[in-house]
Design an enzyme around this catalytic site. Sequence first.
Site, PDB file in Angstrom:
ATOM      1  N   CYS A 287       0.844  -1.213   0.000  1.00  0.00           N
ATOM      2  CA  CYS A 287       0.000   0.000   0.000  1.00  0.00           C
ATOM      3  C   CYS A 287       0.872   1.252   0.000  1.00  0.00           C
ATOM      4  O   CYS A 287       0.934   1.983  -0.966  1.00  0.00           O
ATOM      5  CB  CYS A 287      -0.904   0.014   1.244  1.00  0.00           C
ATOM      6  SG  CYS A 287      -1.991  -1.372   1.369  1.00  0.00           S
TER       7      CYS A 287
HETATM    8  N1  SAJ Z   1       6.519   2.416   8.731  1.00  0.00           N
HETATM    9  C1  SAJ Z   1       7.557   3.221   9.185  1.00  0.00           C
HETATM   10  N2  SAJ Z   1       7.289   4.184  10.101  1.00  0.00           N
HETATM   11  C2  SAJ Z   1       6.018   4.393  10.584  1.00  0.00           C
HETATM   12  C3  SAJ Z   1       4.982   3.573  10.106  1.00  0.00           C
HETATM   13  C4  SAJ Z   1       5.241   2.585   9.192  1.00  0.00           C
HETATM   14  O1  SAJ Z   1       8.702   3.059   8.762  1.00  0.00           O
HETATM   15  O2  SAJ Z   1       5.839   5.283  11.426  1.00  0.00           O
HETATM   16  C5  SAJ Z   1       6.796   1.405   7.708  1.00  0.00           C
HETATM   17  C6  SAJ Z   1       6.408   0.011   8.120  1.00  0.00           C
HETATM   18  O3  SAJ Z   1       7.471  -0.619   8.799  1.00  0.00           O
HETATM   19  C7  SAJ Z   1       6.126  -0.650   6.769  1.00  0.00           C
HETATM   20  C8  SAJ Z   1       5.574   0.499   5.939  1.00  0.00           C
HETATM   21  O4  SAJ Z   1       5.984   1.705   6.591  1.00  0.00           O
HETATM   22  O5  SAJ Z   1       7.315  -1.126   6.198  1.00  0.00           O
HETATM   23  C9  SAJ Z   1       4.063   0.471   5.838  1.00  0.00           C
HETATM   24  O6  SAJ Z   1       3.583   0.309   7.137  1.00  0.00           O
HETATM   25  P1  SAJ Z   1       2.043   0.614   7.541  1.00  0.00           P
HETATM   26  O7  SAJ Z   1       1.985   0.644   9.035  1.00  0.00           O
HETATM   27  O8  SAJ Z   1       1.549   1.790   6.809  1.00  0.00           O
HETATM   28  O9  SAJ Z   1       1.292  -0.699   7.110  1.00  0.00           O
HETATM   29  P2  SAJ Z   1       0.564  -1.100   5.762  1.00  0.00           P
HETATM   30  O10 SAJ Z   1       1.446  -0.982   4.591  1.00  0.00           O
HETATM   31  O11 SAJ Z   1      -0.058  -2.414   6.051  1.00  0.00           O
HETATM   32  O12 SAJ Z   1      -0.550   0.039   5.604  1.00  0.00           O
HETATM   33  C10 SAJ Z   1      -1.879  -0.278   5.873  1.00  0.00           C
HETATM   34  C11 SAJ Z   1      -2.647   0.765   5.115  1.00  0.00           C
HETATM   35  N3  SAJ Z   1      -4.021   0.380   5.060  1.00  0.00           N
HETATM   36  C12 SAJ Z   1      -4.687   0.604   3.897  1.00  0.00           C
HETATM   37  O13 SAJ Z   1      -4.174   1.072   2.913  1.00  0.00           O
HETATM   38  C13 SAJ Z   1      -6.112   0.220   3.873  1.00  0.00           C
HETATM   39  C14 SAJ Z   1      -2.517   2.124   5.812  1.00  0.00           C
HETATM   40  O14 SAJ Z   1      -3.477   3.037   5.255  1.00  0.00           O
HETATM   41  C15 SAJ Z   1      -2.771   2.022   7.290  1.00  0.00           C
HETATM   42  O15 SAJ Z   1      -2.584   3.308   7.887  1.00  0.00           O
HETATM   43  C16 SAJ Z   1      -1.774   1.045   7.874  1.00  0.00           C
HETATM   44  O16 SAJ Z   1      -2.077  -0.239   7.284  1.00  0.00           O
HETATM   45  C17 SAJ Z   1      -1.922   0.949   9.378  1.00  0.00           C
HETATM   46  O17 SAJ Z   1      -2.184   1.998   9.998  1.00  0.00           O
HETATM   47  O18 SAJ Z   1      -1.687  -0.148   9.896  1.00  0.00           O
END
Ligand code: SAJ
Length: 447
Positions: A287
Amino acid sequence: MATEIVNNKRCETIVAAERLKDRIAKRTAKVGVLGLGYVGLPLAVEFAKAGFDVTGMDVQTDKVDRFNAGQSYVKDVNDEVLASLVKAGKLRATTDFSVIEELDTIDICVPTPLRKTKDPDMSYVVSATEQIAQHMHPGFLVMLESTTYPGTTDELVLPKLRESGLQVGRDFFLCFSPERVDPGNPKFHTANIPKVVGGMTPACTELGALFYGQALEKVVPVSSTRVAEMVKLLENTFRMINIGLANEMALMCSRMGIDVWEVIDAAATKPFGFMPFYPGPGLGGHCIPIDPFYLSWKSREAGIEARFIELAGYINGQMPEHVVERIQDALNDATKPLRGSRVHIVGVAYKRDISDVRESPALDIIHLLLRRGAIVTYSDPYVPKIAREGLELYAEELLPAAEQADCVVIVTDHSSIDYTALVERSQLVFDARNVLKGMESPKIIKL
Ligand code: SAJ
């Protein structure tokens, strides 16, 4: 004569629209879900739980077979729920798309990846739309859920459905509703995540909102499909850019000898106007690293550069290299060249407590280390084997491998790992996630 036919056709379609509305309200509508992945499967289950007769469709026979055997391959749906709905005859899956002929509604939940050239790969959406276009009929509600650029529904989906000769907003209804599934989220799941929906016409929006309202707790109608498409891209672009800012802060703090984690934790005490994001080894998943480039691609076509997205993408993309440079410096300080040193990676999934390695920065870090001659091993309780992007590695037992390593690198901070034992058994630990927060040891180095 012609007027009579037109009037009859118009009566037929008005009757079709009213019948659709009635069938949705009474939950007798036959619901279809095209694409049974982490979005489609839970959606199909929610509408079956709400009492609808639901048919899932997918091109992958193994998914269809497991679905019909009541075996959930999606973590957020348990076997018992799926099996009971299948057994009750409320829910089934098929690879035969001709069933679309019998459906009143259909949700398209197929992947929208990026090509290597970072432009959208719409092939799955086109294929799904073409399947639907072959079986169009009056009183049909079509909803696209796949995350995509603004304009997809009206520019790419609508023309194909119109080839049937049916008129949108009168004979059939077309909406966009962004999927917001967050796999593994313990609190938010398909039924309780507010559902944005925008139609090609007000009648489309009304029917889309009525439909989702039958099975989901909150519906957020918006004025058009383009608004709905843009909502999802804003949500994930906001996240990607703020992670990029956190990563740039980490690069600055590393040069200035400041603990970026302490800075963010202290900033997060501000009770308003701040939202903490954290640096890391890079951006993974299907995503966050992907969706913003759907927006930048479309905005370029509209004649405007999405500079924030490009810059954040650049900075996030630099993090694996930064991690490897820090490992090299740490080994150098121990008078060990990276070449020939044993480096053990802890956690390769793209985020904690899941098994998905798509776009995981761990894969980039492994490639960079191998290219510099390091001997690389890994452990991850959720990922027994890596066989992608030119890598073929098998997970090793954590503590013995850590003991053998010249440097251990925590890339993904799974909750199940015993970090105290890990530090005890390691010579040197690089922590890219601040999971060792509060542990003091000369062998711990933080991002
Ligand atoms: N990450 C960081 N720093 C942060 C947050 C995340 O480096 O502060 C990294 C994570 O390690 C990962 C990547 O970013 O490698 C993405 O992480 P994510 O927490 O955004 O997880 P995703 O990719 O599963 O994003 C999903 C998304 N959901 C949808 O698109 C419906 C996102 O919109 C959500 O906000 C996220 O989940 C969530 O909050 O868990």
